[in-house]
Design an enzyme around this catalytic site. Structure first.
Site, PDB file in Angstrom:
ATOM      1  N   HIS A  72      49.665  46.984  34.479  1.00 55.73           N
ATOM      2  CA  HIS A  72      50.497  46.205  35.105  1.00 55.73           C
ATOM      3  C   HIS A  72      51.571  45.561  34.328  1.00 55.73           C
ATOM      4  O   HIS A  72      51.282  44.932  33.304  1.00 55.73           O
ATOM      5  CB  HIS A  72      49.968  45.361  35.924  1.00 55.73           C
ATOM      6  CG  HIS A  72      49.380  45.916  37.280  1.00 55.73           C
ATOM      7  ND1 HIS A  72      49.209  45.262  38.489  1.00 55.73           N
ATOM      8  CD2 HIS A  72      48.933  47.172  37.610  1.00 55.73           C
ATOM      9  CE1 HIS A  72      48.551  46.101  39.201  1.00 55.73           C
ATOM     10  NE2 HIS A  72      48.224  47.200  38.697  1.00 55.73           N
ATOM     11  N   TYR A 201      50.702  37.016  44.462  1.00 60.06           N
ATOM     12  CA  TYR A 201      50.312  35.523  44.743  1.00 60.06           C
ATOM     13  C   TYR A 201      50.961  34.919  45.670  1.00 60.06           C
ATOM     14  O   TYR A 201      52.258  34.508  45.668  1.00 60.06           O
ATOM     15  CB  TYR A 201      50.338  34.874  43.251  1.00 60.06           C
ATOM     16  CG  TYR A 201      49.318  35.336  42.373  1.00 60.06           C
ATOM     17  CD1 TYR A 201      49.599  36.489  41.619  1.00 60.06           C
ATOM     18  CD2 TYR A 201      48.088  34.616  41.968  1.00 60.06           C
ATOM     19  CE1 TYR A 201      48.736  36.906  40.467  1.00 60.06           C
ATOM     20  CE2 TYR A 201      47.188  35.066  40.996  1.00 60.06           C
ATOM     21  CZ  TYR A 201      47.510  36.297  40.198  1.00 60.06           C
ATOM     22  OH  TYR A 201      46.621  36.746  39.104  1.00 60.06           O
ATOM     23  N   PRO A 293      40.135  30.931  39.356  1.00 63.93           N
ATOM     24  CA  PRO A 293      40.593  32.277  39.245  1.00 63.93           C
ATOM     25  C   PRO A 293      42.105  32.592  39.339  1.00 63.93           C
ATOM     26  O   PRO A 293      42.473  33.445  39.123  1.00 63.93           O
ATOM     27  CB  PRO A 293      39.739  33.224  39.951  1.00 63.93           C
ATOM     28  CG  PRO A 293      39.185  32.510  41.138  1.00 63.93           C
ATOM     29  CD  PRO A 293      39.083  30.956  40.528  1.00 63.93           C
ATOM     30  N   LYS A 297      41.934  34.109  34.144  1.00 66.99           N
ATOM     31  CA  LYS A 297      41.222  33.496  32.746  1.00 66.99           C
ATOM     32  C   LYS A 297      40.005  33.598  32.596  1.00 66.99           C
ATOM     33  O   LYS A 297      39.578  33.685  31.389  1.00 66.99           O
ATOM     34  CB  LYS A 297      42.150  32.155  32.587  1.00 66.99           C
ATOM     35  CG  LYS A 297      43.488  32.385  32.327  1.00 66.99           C
ATOM     36  CD  LYS A 297      44.023  33.036  31.399  1.00 66.99           C
ATOM     37  CE  LYS A 297      45.330  33.597  31.418  1.00 66.99           C
ATOM     38  NZ  LYS A 297      45.633  35.029  30.990  1.00 66.99           N
ATOM     39  N   TYR A 385      50.279  34.439  31.260  1.00 67.23           N
ATOM     40  CA  TYR A 385      49.305  35.240  32.214  1.00 67.23           C
ATOM     41  C   TYR A 385      48.823  36.419  31.278  1.00 67.23           C
ATOM     42  O   TYR A 385      47.620  36.896  31.373  1.00 67.23           O
ATOM     43  CB  TYR A 385      50.250  35.682  33.308  1.00 67.23           C
ATOM     44  CG  TYR A 385      49.566  36.196  34.323  1.00 67.23           C
ATOM     45  CD1 TYR A 385      49.250  37.753  34.375  1.00 67.23           C
ATOM     46  CD2 TYR A 385      48.899  35.898  35.432  1.00 67.23           C
ATOM     47  CE1 TYR A 385      48.613  38.328  35.394  1.00 67.23           C
ATOM     48  CE2 TYR A 385      48.255  36.219  36.521  1.00 67.23           C
ATOM     49  CZ  TYR A 385      47.963  37.839  36.281  1.00 67.23           C
ATOM     50  OH  TYR A 385      47.369  38.365  37.381  1.00 67.23           O
TER      51      TYR A 385
HETATM   52  P1  FAS Z   1      28.334  35.294  33.932  1.00 65.39           P
HETATM   53  O1  FAS Z   1      28.020  34.197  35.043  1.00 65.39           O
HETATM   54  O2  FAS Z   1      29.168  36.503  34.190  1.00 65.39           O
HETATM   55  O3  FAS Z   1      26.784  35.671  33.171  1.00 65.39           O
HETATM   56  C1  FAS Z   1      26.012  34.728  32.887  1.00 65.39           C
HETATM   57  C2  FAS Z   1      24.640  35.579  32.834  1.00 65.39           C
HETATM   58  O4  FAS Z   1      23.537  34.895  32.526  1.00 65.39           O
HETATM   59  C3  FAS Z   1      24.271  36.095  34.378  1.00 65.39           C
HETATM   60  O5  FAS Z   1      23.911  37.640  34.447  1.00 65.39           O
HETATM   61  C4  FAS Z   1      23.080  35.327  34.581  1.00 65.39           C
HETATM   62  O6  FAS Z   1      22.153  35.907  35.801  1.00 65.39           O
HETATM   63  C5  FAS Z   1      22.327  35.057  33.340  1.00 65.39           C
HETATM   64  N1  FAS Z   1      21.541  33.936  33.395  1.00 65.39           N
HETATM   65  C6  FAS Z   1      22.028  32.657  34.065  1.00 65.39           C
HETATM   66  N2  FAS Z   1      21.126  31.514  33.749  1.00 65.39           N
HETATM   67  C7  FAS Z   1      20.207  32.396  32.997  1.00 65.39           C
HETATM   68  C8  FAS Z   1      18.766  31.894  32.629  1.00 65.39           C
HETATM   69  N3  FAS Z   1      18.204  30.666  32.304  1.00 65.39           N
HETATM   70  N4  FAS Z   1      18.160  32.988  31.672  1.00 65.39           N
HETATM   71  C9  FAS Z   1      18.456  34.239  31.463  1.00 65.39           C
HETATM   72  N5  FAS Z   1      19.769  34.731  32.042  1.00 65.39           N
HETATM   73  C10 FAS Z   1      20.472  33.574  32.939  1.00 65.39           C
HETATM   74  N6  FAS Z   1      37.311  35.259  36.440  1.00 65.39           N
HETATM   75  C11 FAS Z   1      38.467  36.020  36.654  1.00 65.39           C
HETATM   76  O7  FAS Z   1      39.007  36.024  35.664  1.00 65.39           O
HETATM   77  N7  FAS Z   1      39.060  36.267  38.033  1.00 65.39           N
HETATM   78  C12 FAS Z   1      38.173  36.200  39.164  1.00 65.39           C
HETATM   79  O8  FAS Z   1      38.562  36.585  40.329  1.00 65.39           O
HETATM   80  C13 FAS Z   1      36.839  35.631  38.937  1.00 65.39           C
HETATM   81  N8  FAS Z   1      36.008  35.482  40.105  1.00 65.39           N
HETATM   82  C14 FAS Z   1      34.657  34.979  39.969  1.00 65.39           C
HETATM   83  C15 FAS Z   1      34.087  34.677  41.192  1.00 65.39           C
HETATM   84  C16 FAS Z   1      32.762  34.057  41.155  1.00 65.39           C
HETATM   85  C17 FAS Z   1      32.000  33.875  42.270  1.00 65.39           C
HETATM   86  C18 FAS Z   1      32.493  33.633  39.824  1.00 65.39           C
HETATM   87  C19 FAS Z   1      31.081  32.955  39.739  1.00 65.39           C
HETATM   88  C20 FAS Z   1      33.220  33.770  38.685  1.00 65.39           C
HETATM   89  C21 FAS Z   1      34.369  34.477  38.923  1.00 65.39           C
HETATM   90  N9  FAS Z   1      35.244  34.627  37.660  1.00 65.39           N
HETATM   91  C22 FAS Z   1      36.697  35.326  37.939  1.00 65.39           C
HETATM   92  C23 FAS Z   1      34.663  34.172  36.331  1.00 65.39           C
HETATM   93  C24 FAS Z   1      34.041  35.383  35.860  1.00 65.39           C
HETATM   94  O9  FAS Z   1      34.420  36.472  35.922  1.00 65.39           O
HETATM   95  C25 FAS Z   1      33.269  34.728  34.482  1.00 65.39           C
HETATM   96  O10 FAS Z   1      34.577  34.188  33.709  1.00 65.39           O
HETATM   97  C26 FAS Z   1      32.595  35.664  33.724  1.00 65.39           C
HETATM   98  O11 FAS Z   1      31.718  36.351  34.706  1.00 65.39           O
HETATM   99  C27 FAS Z   1      32.077  35.105  32.597  1.00 65.39           C
HETATM  100  O12 FAS Z   1      31.097  35.982  31.961  1.00 65.39           O
HETATM  101  P2  FAS Z   1      29.833  35.091  31.407  1.00 65.39           P
HETATM  102  O13 FAS Z   1      30.181  34.113  30.232  1.00 65.39           O
HETATM  103  O14 FAS Z   1      29.111  36.271  30.737  1.00 65.39           O
HETATM  104  O15 FAS Z   1      28.996  34.763  32.407  1.00 65.39           O
HETATM  105  C1  PHB Z   2      40.951  39.903  41.016  1.00 60.59           C
HETATM  106  O1  PHB Z   2      41.438  41.127  41.213  1.00 60.59           O
HETATM  107  O2  PHB Z   2      39.691  39.839  41.341  1.00 60.59           O
HETATM  108  C2  PHB Z   2      41.775  38.852  40.746  1.00 60.59           C
HETATM  109  C3  PHB Z   2      42.907  39.290  40.062  1.00 60.59           C
HETATM  110  C4  PHB Z   2      43.783  38.087  39.851  1.00 60.59           C
HETATM  111  C5  PHB Z   2      43.455  36.804  39.824  1.00 60.59           C
HETATM  112  C6  PHB Z   2      42.002  36.617  40.247  1.00 60.59           C
HETATM  113  C7  PHB Z   2      41.276  37.613  40.729  1.00 60.59           C
HETATM  114  O3  PHB Z   2      44.085  35.886  39.258  1.00 60.59           O
END
Ligand code: FAS
Ligand code: PHB
Length: 390
Positions: A72, A201, A293, A297, A385
């Site tokens: 994009h 957005y 989100p 980032k 961005y």
């Molecule tokens: P993660 O949370 O992905 O992974 C951590 C892992 O550790 C998990 O698999 C968990 O099960 C495991 N874990 C936890 N405790 C443990 C323990 N005690 N022992 C062993 N394992 C354990 N980012 C965006 O850029 N755009 C978005 O739209 C977006 N939407 C999101 C929506 C939600 C609901 C959440 C929670 C996050 C969102 N994020 C988004 C952010 C997300 O993408 C994170 O930045 C990304 O998953 C980060 O990756 P990790 O650091 O690997 O953490």
């Molecule tokens: C998504 O596609 O999940 C998404 C894209 C852009 C954002 C947040 C989430 O800023």
């Protein structure tokens, strides 16, 4: 059991670090408390910075990303009943972002790890990092009724916001910064074509909305909802009506609706823990920081932490130098705080904040009007961005 780097968490941070270390022959074991299916069932991020794409390429897991990812060159801001396009590529000297779901990134990393026969222990309970203040750390965990111990050189706490790593740091050794937002994002996935070829957005008096996608056939949409909202109160019809009410009329008319196959509410918060290193324990990704989100980032920050930690570990194992590891926390936090600021700023200009009243509403409108009519302001948005330099 013994390994060189014990990784707690099999999300993007843990998997990407494990894969990069494997490319230079460093042994790792990943300990994950959930099942493989549960990890893959999470629907999260969708937008990758070029630096993240490059790092996935370095890890040897970007083939599908290059064929299925969508490049994009712009995004649109919707307000005052119309779309205002931000030319990301034109304003940043040719940079772009790639739309490719975090689920796919995780899948690609898991497949690569399994193909290489590298060890991931799923459904490991009571995982605990230990003795990381000294030179002989280890991780203990329970599995199949047995307590196991993994001796290692380093522990990477890649276990997310609710993980054990940050909580294992000695009292007083950690400083945290947090801002809770009074709303969340209700998101749906539906097998319908996206409403536009780029992300939209939307700032609307009823609340924020985001039109995103996963492919030309699969859409990802979000609407801002109160923090205490329940997903069961949002049948598909209500979601589609609310989404369309927050979009410019022409865009709303072009939305293809259909049954959602995933629907969830994510809370929004800004959170940073400092520092990100404690002896032989390193905090990585969501274990150390959370961003709303809005700026896309979260996943990209996890990748930049991994980049810095991988560089430090590579230097340690190749040249017996700890300089990179000593610099990890300060380097990672410098980039984290810029992304936290950008994500906070995008959230404040796009969401409805009832408590700021009429004055706050007018300030938002002035900010958006200035943003889309000033090249300097649009450039500032664009360069954040697409991703700031490492
Ligand atoms: P993660 O949370 O992905 O992974 C951590 C892992 O550790 C998990 O698999 C968990 O099960 C495991 N874990 C936890 N405790 C443990 C323990 N005690 N022992 C062993 N394992 C354990 N980012 C965006 O850029 N755009 C978005 O739209 C977006 N939407 C999101 C929506 C939600 C609901 C959440 C929670 C996050 C969102 N994020 C988004 C952010 C997300 O993408 C994170 O930045 C990304 O998953 C980060 O990756 P990790 O650091 O690997 O953490
Ligand atoms: C998504 O596609 O999940 C998404 C894209 C852009 C954002 C947040 C989430 O800023």
């Amino acid at each position: 059991m013994r390994t060189q780097v014990a990784i707690i968490g099999s999300g993007p941070s843990g998997l990407l670090l494990g894969q990069l270390l494997a490319t230079i022959g460093i042994e790792t074991v990943i300990l994950e408390r959930s099942s493989r299916e549960h990890v893959l069932g999470r629907v999260r991020a969708g937008v990758l910075e070029q630096g993240t794409v490059d790092l996935l390429g370095e890890a040897g897991v970007a083939d599908r990303l290059h064929t299925e990812g969508l490049q994009h060159s712009g995004i649109s801001l919707a307000f005052d009943g119309r779309l205002h396009r931000i030319d990301l590529t034109g304003l940043t000297g040719g940079k772009h972002v790639t739309v490719y779901g975090q689920t796919e990134v995780t899948h690609d990393l898991m497949d690569k790890r399994e193909a290489a026969g590298l060890v991931t222990v799923y459904e490991a309970s009571n995982v605990a990092p230990r003795d990381f203040g000294g030179a002989s750390p280890f991780v203990s965990y329970h599995k199949d009724g047995v307590t196991h111990r993994i001796d290692c050189d380093f522990i990477a706490g890649c276990d997310g916001y609710h993980g054990i790593s940050r909580g294992s740091v000695p009292e007083g050794a950690l400083k945290t910064f947090e801002r809770q937002y009074p709303f969340g994002w209700l998101g749906v996935l539906a097998e319908v074509p996206p409403v536009d070829h780029e992300l939209i957005y939307a700032n609307h008096e009823r609340g924020f909305a985001l039109c995103s996608m996963r492919s030309p056939r699969r859409s990802r949409y979000y609407v801002q909802v109160p923090a205490d909202e329940r997903v069961e109160d949002w049948p598909d019809d209500r979601f589609w009506d609310e989404l369309r009410r927050r979009l410019p009329s022409q865009t709303a008319a072009a939305v293809t609706t259909g049954p959602s196959f995933e629907k969830s509410i994510a809370p929004l918060r800004s959170f940073v823990a400092e520092p990100m290193r404690f002896g032989r324990l390193f905090l990585v990704g969501d274990a150390a920081h959370i961003v709303p989100p809005t700026g896309a980032k979260g996943l990209n920050l996890a990748a930049s932490d991994v980049r810095y930690l991988f560089a430090g570990l590579r230097e340690f194992y190749s040249h017996q130098s700890e300089a990179g590891l000593d610099a990890y926390s300060a380097k990672a936090l410098a980039r984290v705080w810029k992304a936290v600021r950008f994500s906070w700023w995008m959230t404040t200009i796009l969401h409805r904040f009832p408590e700021t009243g009429e004055f706050g509403q007018r300030i938002q409108e002035a900010e958006l009007d200035y943003l889309v009519h000033s090249k300097a302001a649009s450039t500032a948005l664009a360069e954040n961005y697409v991703g700031l330099p490492y």
